[in-house]
Enzyme design. Structure first.
Site, short mmCIF file in Angstrom:
data_model
loop_
_atom_site.label_atom_id
_atom_site.label_comp_id
_atom_site.label_asym_id
_atom_site.label_seq_id
_atom_site.Cartn_x
_atom_site.Cartn_y
_atom_site.Cartn_z
N GLN A 24 0.85 -1.19 0.00
CA GLN A 24 0.00 0.00 0.00
C GLN A 24 0.88 1.24 0.00
O GLN A 24 1.70 1.42 0.90
CB GLN A 24 -0.88 -0.05 1.26
N SER A 64 1.57 6.87 2.51
CA SER A 64 2.34 7.89 3.24
C SER A 64 3.45 8.48 2.38
O SER A 64 4.02 7.79 1.53
CB SER A 64 2.97 7.28 4.48
N SER A 76 5.47 -0.94 3.89
CA SER A 76 5.82 -2.30 4.32
C SER A 76 5.80 -3.22 3.11
O SER A 76 4.87 -3.18 2.31
CB SER A 76 4.80 -2.82 5.33
N GLU A 88 -7.68 -0.59 7.24
CA GLU A 88 -6.43 -0.49 7.97
C GLU A 88 -6.66 -0.62 9.47
O GLU A 88 -5.89 -1.23 10.19
CB GLU A 88 -5.72 0.83 7.69
N GLU A 119 -2.15 10.80 18.81
CA GLU A 119 -2.97 12.01 18.71
C GLU A 119 -4.10 11.83 17.70
O GLU A 119 -5.24 12.21 17.97
CB GLU A 119 -2.08 13.20 18.31
#
Lengths: 409, 372
Positions: free
Chosen positions: A131, A134, A166, A249, A377
């Site tokens: 995937q 990011s 990954s 996810e 967060e």
């Protein structure tokens, strides 16, 4: 209240047990973790063999519909299978991202012909998927991706960089979200593709982490050509497609089994504090109790989730607390255990350090688990917004064309 | 896998919740807080009429003969309403002690009256500023009389009888006795506490008549046993209160605007409320296991009770205090309702002994089980 299987669950468990007994080995743990960069070819090949066996028996994707090679089973059956499989040393870990996130996205958005081409090879472990979301400038704010795709005839040309990917080094295919229009607002200028990881112009490099390991990659794209037919969703609809992946996810990302209150209790018996075993110290006891209620609280929260699945209900929002609790616990508990050792707490040599330096290595890696798959967060924001119904933060980037947004490094 | 309350238990919860929302708004707690009354007789009567005081009393003694799980759901709703009634003292402690350790004749004498709310009972354990232990109990029992001082006794002024923890001077063992608090040999003084919406008293026994209960050879173990059951039930009451605090803070964060936006849109507030939610769910999950052990008489009751209590105390204390913080100045006023949960969280969190004590018990169990 009980933890027992229903009749149907018990029958399924028996069936699974019998199958595993006949097909799985209890021997030495073989294979590697999907995220280890130095993965050996033969480990992957053993994992492929096991995956094929599972897929043949229908256990590789229990909840998928039969038309996609699944068993058309229930979520609780899937859990039961995993519980039983975990008793064996079978190689796992190469196909989770593909089957847990990429292929479900394909199923929702790709054409019938594409799914006929790609689902089965993924399910049988013949093709591995990764995937590509990011980026260096798009972490928590993943819709802020800058990798761009420009139309060239019937193709798109991709340029840019992805990060924290990954399994990219052993993947055959990937799903990617890219910017196709920087002149509109952030979420509106994205499109979504799947692509061949062996395409010309793709370069995969491992990232070395502060813990010393290298479990992820950065992936560079230089004029990578992707046919328009591999676009999922409309041009500009990429964020909507990405949400399909991200919803999955949340199910796929967790924290590994780590040193917990029991290891801390053991450590506190072995080291002295003020000339008596540290376990006698009330501060130490108080800390052990705090982490006990966290660990057990998560364990029984899972039981509540399984109960909902067992009844065919949707689990309540309590299932979202897992990583908020477990990732900081990993770090704090390790830090406290090192504190118990005094100056020796810094020693990270497994031959010398207490309990083979489990706390030291855990402390180093825990810093990453508080970030991976949603930072502490972001996860709190998710609980506040989706569970408690609090409003989103004010978004200063909402009505501004992406290329006019201020940016730092 | 069936780690949840049954449909019947959930219906009971709904029923209690409806009764309390109709009859026990926070104005009822305010009335007790601001008056000399020790509890709300109307709400108590309503709970009695629903049969709840007899929930876990066997049918042969006039109760409903239900189990611990039913009491757990009732407790959660009482906590949510911050109900000003002596339910925890009379039901989780007094009644449970008699069910567990009363002789047959004591059960026949007291349980039917407790079941129908004709009598209110309580449990009298602490005596000093130190946590009670097997060694520091100074109230004595001898020849059918007790002497000593218990403070604080929850619902001590409004109760009719008390289960009093004593040292039996005949054998130096810790024992349990039943004492009629209306006797002229019992002196009671209402005391000022953090939570005046619940009654607390100092009770002085001077040659007061006392019935010895049957704790066999258990000694202090009987006290622990009673406290463990009560800890699980009270944990549900704490969870109810914690959830009420969270909901109050959430509603306020949606209503209140500052710097041109709802304060609930600021991450400082969002994360605070998310943390409340996380603590509450951890407490709930631990307490479900506590409830299961209590109901089944499971071997893990000791550690599960301690875990339920530690987690629920942490959740309620945090939620109640951070709810006031979320409200800002208004939350600190006498007129605001935040105070009921702030007060009650401490009273429940200390009632059965402090977190320090319960954490120690938890780790004692870990050591005993030799986990590691």
């Amino acid at each position: 209240m009980d933890f027992n299987d229903t009749k149907e669950e018990a029958d399924f468990r028996e069936e699974v047990k019998t199958w595993l007994k006949e097909n799985a080995s209890k021997g030495e743990k073989v294979g590697g973790r999907y995220d280890a960069i130095d993965v050996q070819e033969d480990a992957l090949s053993r994992a492929r063999d096991w995956q094929a066996k599972k897929a043949e028996a229908g256990y590789a994707a229990i909840t998928w519909p039969e038309e996609f090679g699944g068993l058309g089973g229930t979520a609780i059956q899937s859990v039961i299978y995993s519980q039983e499989e975990a008793k064996y040393n079978v190689p796992t870990g190469f196909f989770e991202i593909g089957l847990g996130m990429c292929i479900p996205t394909m199923m929702a958005w790709a054409t019938k012909e594409q799914n006929e081409r790609f689902v089965k090879p993924a399910l049988y472990g013949e093709e591995v998927w990764c995937q590509l979301f990011s980026e260096p400038s798009a972490g928590s704010d993943v819709a802020g991706v800058r990798t761009k795709a420009e139309k060239d005839g019937d193709d798109w040309i991709i340029n840019g960089q992805k990060v924290w990917t990954s399994g990219a080094h052993f993947s055959d295919f990937g799903i990617i979200v890219v910017r196709t229009d920087p002149n509109v607002a952030k979420h509106k200028g994205l499109s979504f593709f799947f692509l061949d990881m062996k395409s010309e112009g793709i370069e995969v490099k491992p990232i070395r982490q502060l813990s010393g390991g290298a479990n992820f990659n950065e992936v560079f794209f230089t004029d990578v050509r992707v046919p328009d037919s591999q676009r999922l969703g409309d041009v500009g609809q990429g964020w909507k497609v990405a949400l399909t992946t991200l919803m999955n996810e949340r199910l796929a990302i967790g924290v590994p089994k780590s040193a917990d209150y029991s290891s801390l209790t053991r450590a506190a018996k072995e080291v002295d504090l003020n000339d008596q075993p540290a376990i006698k110290n009330d501060l130490v006891r108080s800390k052990i109790a705090d982490w006990y209620i966290q660990a057990e609280g998560l364990k029984y929260t899972k039981m509540r989730t399984l109960t909902a699945l067992s009844k065919g209900e949707t689990p309540g929002p309590e299932s979202s607390i897992g990583k908020i609790v477990s990732a900081p616990k990993m770090q704090d508990l390790a830090s406290f255990a090192m504190d118990l050792q005094g100056a020796a707490g810094i020693i990270n040599d497994s031959e010398i350090a207490l309990l083979h330096s489990i706390f030291q290595s855990q402390w180093l890696s825990a810093a990453g688990y508080r970030i991976a798959g949603g930072t502490d967060e972001i996860l709190r924001n998710i609980v506040a917004e989706r569970v408690l119904g609090l409003p989103q933060d004010v978004r200063v980037d909402k009505a501004v064309p992406f290329n006019e947004l201020p940016s730092g490094r | 896998m069936n780690f949840d309350f049954s449909e019947d238990q959930k219906m009971l919860k709904e029923q209690v919740s409806k009764f309390l929302s109709d009859n026990c708004s926070l104005d009822v707690a305010r009335d007790i807080l601001e008056s000399d009354k020790t509890y709300s007789e109307e709400v108590w009567r309503g709970l009695v009429d629903l049969g709840l005081t007899g929930t876990a009393i066997p049918e042969e003694y006039g109760g409903l003969g239900l189990g611990a799980l039913e009491l757990c759901v009732v407790a959660e709703e009482l906590g949510r309403a911050a109900a000003p009634v002596p339910f925890s003292s009379s039901v989780y402690l007094g009644t449970e002690a008699i069910v567990k350790y009363g002789t047959d004749s004591q059960k026949e004498k007291w349980l039917p009256k407790l079941a129908v709310g004709e009598l209110i009972s309580t449990f009298a354990l602490p005596e000093t500023n130190s946590e009670p232990t097997e060694k520091n109990i100074k109230t004595t029992f001898s020849n059918g009389k007790i002497n000593g001082r218990k403070i604080p006794v929850a619902d001590g002024s409004c109760s009719d009888i008390a289960i009093v923890v004593v040292k039996n001077t005949d054998n130096d063992h810790i024992a349990l006795t039943i004492v009629d608090l209306t006797s002229e040999y019992v002196k009671r003084n209402q005391i000022s506490t953090l939570d005046p919406s619940r009654d607390h008293a100092e009770i002085i026994f001077e040659n007061s008549d006392a019935e010895l209960m049957d704790t066999g050879d258990e000694g202090w173990g009987a006290i622990e046993n009673i406290l463990n059951s009560a800890a699980v039930l009270m944990a549900f009451e704490q969870i109810g209160g914690a959830e009420a605090s969270l909901n109050m803070a959430k509603d306020y964060a949606l209503d209140r605007y500052a710097f041109g936006r709802q304060i609930g849109s600021y991450q400082a507030i969002k994360h605070k409320l998310a943390d409340m939610y996380v603590k509450i769910e951890l407490a709930r999950s631990n307490s479900y296991y506590g409830a299961m052990m209590l109901n089944d008489g499971g071997a893990d009751l000791k550690i599960a009770a301690a875990a339920s209590r530690v987690a629920a105390t942490d959740a309620y204390n945090f939620a109640a205090q951070e709810s006031i913080q979320t409200h800002g100045g208004i939350g600190f006023t006498w007129e605001a309702d935040t105070q009921f949960f702030y007060r009650r969280s401490q009273v429940l969190g200390l009632a059965l002994g402090s977190s320090i004590t319960w954490k120690n018990k938890l780790v004692n169990q870990l050591e005993e089980k030799n986990i590691s």
